[in-house]
Design a protein around this motif. Sequence first.
Motif, PDB file in Angstrom:
ATOM      1  N   ALA A 172       0.824  -1.211   0.000  1.00  0.00           N
ATOM      2  CA  ALA A 172       0.000   0.000   0.000  1.00  0.00           C
ATOM      3  C   ALA A 172       0.863   1.269   0.000  1.00  0.00           C
ATOM      4  CB  ALA A 172      -0.912  -0.008   1.218  1.00  0.00           C
ATOM      5  N   ARG A 173       1.939   1.223   0.771  1.00  0.00           N
ATOM      6  CA  ARG A 173       2.784   2.414   0.900  1.00  0.00           C
ATOM      7  C   ARG A 173       4.239   1.991   1.025  1.00  0.00           C
ATOM      8  NH1 ARG A 173      -0.918   2.644   4.412  1.00  0.00           N
ATOM      9  NH2 ARG A 173       0.497   2.154   6.143  1.00  0.00           N
ATOM     10  N   LYS A 175       8.074   3.739   2.323  1.00  0.00           N
ATOM     11  CA  LYS A 175       8.822   4.915   2.799  1.00  0.00           C
ATOM     12  C   LYS A 175      10.242   4.480   3.119  1.00  0.00           C
ATOM     13  CE  LYS A 175       8.613   4.681   7.770  1.00  0.00           C
ATOM     14  NZ  LYS A 175       8.254   5.065   9.067  1.00  0.00           N
ATOM     15  N   ALA A 230       8.277   3.498  -7.695  1.00  0.00           N
ATOM     16  CA  ALA A 230       6.830   3.651  -7.939  1.00  0.00           C
ATOM     17  C   ALA A 230       6.427   3.009  -9.266  1.00  0.00           C
ATOM     18  CB  ALA A 230       6.453   5.136  -7.935  1.00  0.00           C
ATOM     19  N   ARG A 271       8.768   8.978   0.228  1.00  0.00           N
ATOM     20  CA  ARG A 271       7.490   8.288   0.490  1.00  0.00           C
ATOM     21  C   ARG A 271       6.688   8.126  -0.787  1.00  0.00           C
ATOM     22  NH1 ARG A 271       5.344   7.917   5.606  1.00  0.00           N
ATOM     23  NH2 ARG A 271       6.601   9.036   7.152  1.00  0.00           N
ATOM     24  N   ILE A 272       6.043   6.975  -0.886  1.00  0.00           N
ATOM     25  CA  ILE A 272       5.047   6.799  -1.953  1.00  0.00           C
ATOM     26  C   ILE A 272       3.748   6.392  -1.278  1.00  0.00           C
ATOM     27  CG2 ILE A 272       4.489   5.681  -4.138  1.00  0.00           C
ATOM     28  CD1 ILE A 272       7.450   4.696  -4.176  1.00  0.00           C
ATOM     29  N   GLU A 273       2.733   7.225  -1.460  1.00  0.00           N
ATOM     30  CA  GLU A 273       1.399   6.917  -0.941  1.00  0.00           C
ATOM     31  C   GLU A 273       0.523   6.542  -2.135  1.00  0.00           C
ATOM     32  OE1 GLU A 273       0.645   7.044   2.352  1.00  0.00           O
ATOM     33  OE2 GLU A 273       2.541   7.927   3.041  1.00  0.00           O
ATOM     34  N   GLU A 274      -0.762   6.352  -1.882  1.00  0.00           N
ATOM     35  CA  GLU A 274      -1.676   5.905  -2.939  1.00  0.00           C
ATOM     36  C   GLU A 274      -1.544   6.750  -4.217  1.00  0.00           C
ATOM     37  OE1 GLU A 274      -3.771   3.418  -4.694  1.00  0.00           O
ATOM     38  OE2 GLU A 274      -3.441   3.040  -2.549  1.00  0.00           O
ATOM     39  N   ALA A 277       3.710  11.313  -4.024  1.00  0.00           N
ATOM     40  CA  ALA A 277       5.075  10.915  -3.659  1.00  0.00           C
ATOM     41  C   ALA A 277       5.807  12.152  -3.156  1.00  0.00           C
ATOM     42  CB  ALA A 277       5.784  10.329  -4.865  1.00  0.00           C
ATOM     43  N   SER A 302       4.850  -1.188   3.399  1.00  0.00           N
ATOM     44  CA  SER A 302       3.648  -1.426   4.202  1.00  0.00           C
ATOM     45  C   SER A 302       2.698  -2.268   3.373  1.00  0.00           C
ATOM     46  CB  SER A 302       2.974  -0.108   4.592  1.00  0.00           C
ATOM     47  OG  SER A 302       3.847   0.625   5.414  1.00  0.00           O
ATOM     48  N   ASP A 308       4.347  -4.396   8.066  1.00  0.00           N
ATOM     49  CA  ASP A 308       5.483  -3.588   7.589  1.00  0.00           C
ATOM     50  C   ASP A 308       6.732  -4.461   7.487  1.00  0.00           C
ATOM     51  OD1 ASP A 308       3.853  -1.447   7.554  1.00  0.00           O
ATOM     52  OD2 ASP A 308       4.917  -0.300   9.104  1.00  0.00           O
TER      53      ASP A 308
END
Length: 338
Positions: A172-173, A175, A230, A271-274, A277, A302, A308
């Motif tokens: 999902a994520r 970091k 990503a 960080r890469i979130e949904e 970034a 994650s 994690d």
Amino acid sequence: MRIIFAGFGTVGQALIKVLRQDEQRIVQAYGFRPQLTTIVDSQGSCFDEAGLNIPLVLKTKEKYGTVAKYPGSGRRNDDSTRIISDSDAEVVVETTPTNFKDGEPGLSNIKTALSTGKHVVTANKGPLALAMPALLELARHRNRRLCFSGTVGGGTPFLDFAAKCMPGERIARIKGILNGTTNYILTRMENSSLTFQKALAEAQKKGYAEKDPTNDVEGFDTAAKIVIIANWILAKSFSLRDVDITGISKITPRKLRAAQALGVKVKLIGRIEESSASVRPEEIRADDPTCVPDTLNALTFSTEHAGDITLIGPGAGGERTASAIVRDLVSIRKEYAV
Ligand code: HSE
């Protein structure tokens, strides 16, 4: 396997030392003998169809700063794309300096290599950060491999770990700390009260920093790695423009000491979130597994079901990156028996 080196700096020189040192083990374990037939550096080239004399190449480079003076075949000012396109080598190892403006000369080297039927192993982040989807498409179209393990994490296999060890799991994520130079600088500033400039000079001397260290300290190097992760791991279509970037050049030893007193550390975190970034200095708890010192890199995936998972390892340095390139060469050999 006949190999062309495009670029012959810290990584290229470390790579031929590793290949030479491990030659017997590689021949025995994988049944192939990498043969370096051409090197192109920023000032010229040298060539030997039967395989270049490695000690002589290294000596020439050390003495003159270029392989253009290699006895016999050394030439000045050669065009790397012409050499790549004219050669019948099977693999191009592309390690020219990273350039985030237009990706050159790496971008043209990679495109030429794939278009003329050669596999590519690269440690150069510029072309991928700017044009990864198009380059992967070209590789698929030509049925050649484009390998880039060394672009993220030095020798630590972050990309392979996530791509090969977690099938079926949803990440999902992500970091982590992805730049050895800035982590080294922050660690030295915090532990030894060095100034930013002094710590940077040390990192450059040790060969961690990019040719232009602005790319490290202003966060572009981490951002490029975030883009590569990503695209490759999370199937996003990000480029550098999609990453919100802040570097570490405004961090002071005082801020680091204040954080220390609160049980946190300031780290340059990617960080890469949904759908977003970022790269920016963040305060993270000292007992967070991602909070590693010196040139170490750490990446926390994650996942939906496994929780994690953090992978930690050395993230910079010629020999570390050379190790990733050897992995890629072995993987090409296994798939194509070249
Ligand atoms: N300059 C980079 C770093 C090298 O410090 O992490 C490895 O990509």
